[in-house]
Enzyme design. Structure first.
Site, mmCIF file in Angstrom:
data_model
loop_
_atom_site.group_PDB
_atom_site.id
_atom_site.type_symbol
_atom_site.label_atom_id
_atom_site.label_comp_id
_atom_site.label_asym_id
_atom_site.label_seq_id
_atom_site.Cartn_x
_atom_site.Cartn_y
_atom_site.Cartn_z
ATOM 1 N N ASP A 10 0.800 -1.225 0.000
ATOM 2 C CA ASP A 10 0.000 0.000 0.000
ATOM 3 C C ASP A 10 0.831 1.272 0.000
ATOM 4 O O ASP A 10 0.368 2.308 -0.485
ATOM 5 C CB ASP A 10 -0.938 0.010 1.205
ATOM 6 C CG ASP A 10 -2.106 -0.947 1.051
ATOM 7 O OD1 ASP A 10 -2.286 -1.495 -0.059
ATOM 8 O OD2 ASP A 10 -2.847 -1.139 2.030
ATOM 9 N N ALA A 11 2.038 1.231 0.546
ATOM 10 C CA ALA A 11 2.851 2.444 0.588
ATOM 11 C C ALA A 11 3.326 2.872 -0.800
ATOM 12 O O ALA A 11 3.698 4.032 -1.002
ATOM 13 C CB ALA A 11 4.058 2.244 1.509
ATOM 14 N N SER A 12 3.292 1.972 -1.761
ATOM 15 C CA SER A 12 3.776 2.266 -3.110
ATOM 16 C C SER A 12 2.757 3.079 -3.912
ATOM 17 O O SER A 12 1.636 2.622 -4.131
ATOM 18 C CB SER A 12 4.053 0.954 -3.856
ATOM 19 O OG SER A 12 4.154 1.170 -5.249
ATOM 20 N N PRO A 13 3.116 4.281 -4.380
ATOM 21 C CA PRO A 13 2.187 5.060 -5.197
ATOM 22 C C PRO A 13 1.715 4.331 -6.458
ATOM 23 O O PRO A 13 0.512 4.354 -6.761
ATOM 24 C CB PRO A 13 2.996 6.324 -5.539
ATOM 25 C CG PRO A 13 3.954 6.461 -4.401
ATOM 26 C CD PRO A 13 4.340 5.050 -4.051
ATOM 27 N N ARG A 16 -0.992 1.963 -5.616
ATOM 28 C CA ARG A 16 -2.242 2.647 -5.285
ATOM 29 C C ARG A 16 -2.978 3.150 -6.530
ATOM 30 O O ARG A 16 -4.207 3.199 -6.556
ATOM 31 C CB ARG A 16 -1.958 3.785 -4.314
ATOM 32 C CG ARG A 16 -1.632 3.275 -2.919
ATOM 33 C CD ARG A 16 -1.485 4.402 -1.916
ATOM 34 N NE ARG A 16 -0.092 4.767 -1.724
ATOM 35 C CZ ARG A 16 0.429 5.949 -1.968
ATOM 36 N NH1 ARG A 16 -0.325 6.904 -2.495
ATOM 37 N NH2 ARG A 16 1.700 6.195 -1.732
#
Length: 222
Positions: A10-13, A16
Site C-alpha cells: 500500500d505504501a507504493s504510489p 495505489r
C-alpha cells in the site's frame, strides 16, 4: 468470471494507482502483499512473474503485466463499460498519456524514487537542495495543468488522475503542499477524496509512506 491478482504494497504510489482503477471499475481481485524490505520481490517465484521485480504486478488469468501505467490502461481497455476513464478520442487520449508519462518520468522518478531509495533503503540523512527544488517544480507543473479544469487531463476524471494523485499525495512525505500557493492541486485532491473508494485505495497508503519517510528525519541541504 474475472480472476485478477494484484501484487504490491500500500505504501507504493504505483500500486495505489492500480487499486484506484480496480475500485473505479468495481473489479474483484486478490491482493498479495509483497514485503520489499524482506526482498520478497527478488524471490524466484516473483521473478518468474516479473523479471524486473517491481511492484505492482497484475495477474490476469495466468498472464502477468507490470508497470502501473500499462496495468491501468489495460484494465480500462479490457473491463470498462465506457471509455470515460481512458478516452478513445486520440487527442483526449494523448493528453491522458502525456500526464501519465509525466508521472512516471518526472513525479515518480525525480520526486519520489530519487529520495526514497537513498533515504529509506540506504539511510542517507541529507538530500541535495536540487531534490527539494524538483518537488517544487512538480507542484508548479501540476498546478498549471489544472488551470481551467477539474481534473488533470480535462473536465472528466481519467486514469491519469489515479496515476498522478497517488504520487502527488505522496510528495508531502518530503515537502508539504502549500494550499495557498497551490489552490488548484488542493481542490483537485479534495475532489478525488470524495470518491467512496479513495481512502481505502489511496489515502491510507499515502499516509503510510509519509510516516515511513518522516521517521527517517532526513533534511534537505540549504
Amino acid at each position: 468470471m474475472v480472476k485478477l491478482t494484484l501484487y504490491g504494497l500500500d505504501a507504493s504510489p504505483p500500486v495505489r494507482a492500480v487499486k484506484l482503477t480496480l475500485a473505479a471499475l468495481n473489479l474483484p481481485y486478490e491482493y498479495v502483499n509483497v514485503n520489499i524490505v524482506a526482498r520478497e520481490q527478488l524471490s524466484s517465484a516473483y521473478l518468474e512473474k516479473n523479471p524486473q521485480h517491481t511492484v505492482p504486478t497484475l495477474e490476469d488469468d495466468g498472464h502477468f503485466i507490470w508497470d502501473s501505467h500499462a496495468i491501468i490502461a489495460y484494465l480500462v481497455s479490457k473491463y470498462a463499460d465506457t471509455d470515460s476513464l481512458y478516452p478513445k478520442d486520440l487527442l483526449q487520449r494523448a493528453v491522458v498519456d502525456q500526464r501519465m508519462h509525466f508521472e512516471s518520468g518526472v513525479v515518480f522518478a525525480n520526486g519520489i524514487r530519487s529520495i526514497i531509495k537513498p533515504v529509506v533503503f540506504f539511510g542517507q540523512s541529507k538530500m541535495p537542495k536540487e531534490r527539494y527544488d524538483a518537488i517544487i517544480e512538480i507542484y508548479d507543473f501540476v498546478e498549471t495543468f489544472l488551470k481551467g479544469q477539474d481534473y488533470i487531463a480535462g473536465n472528466q476524471m481519467t486514469i491519469a488522475d489515479f496515476s498522478l494523485v497517488s504520487s502527488v499525495a505522496s510528495l508531502e512525505a518530503f515537502v508539504d503542499l502549500d494550499v495557498v500557493k497551490y489552490p488548484r492541486i488542493s481542490g483537485w485532491i479534495k475532489r478525488l477524496e470524495q470518491l467512496p473508494y479513495y481512502e481505502e485505495a489511496n489515502g491510507k497508503g499515502a499516509r503510510q509512506l509519509v510516516a515511513i519517510v518522516k521517521q527517517t528525519n532526513f533534511t534537505f541541504e540549504t
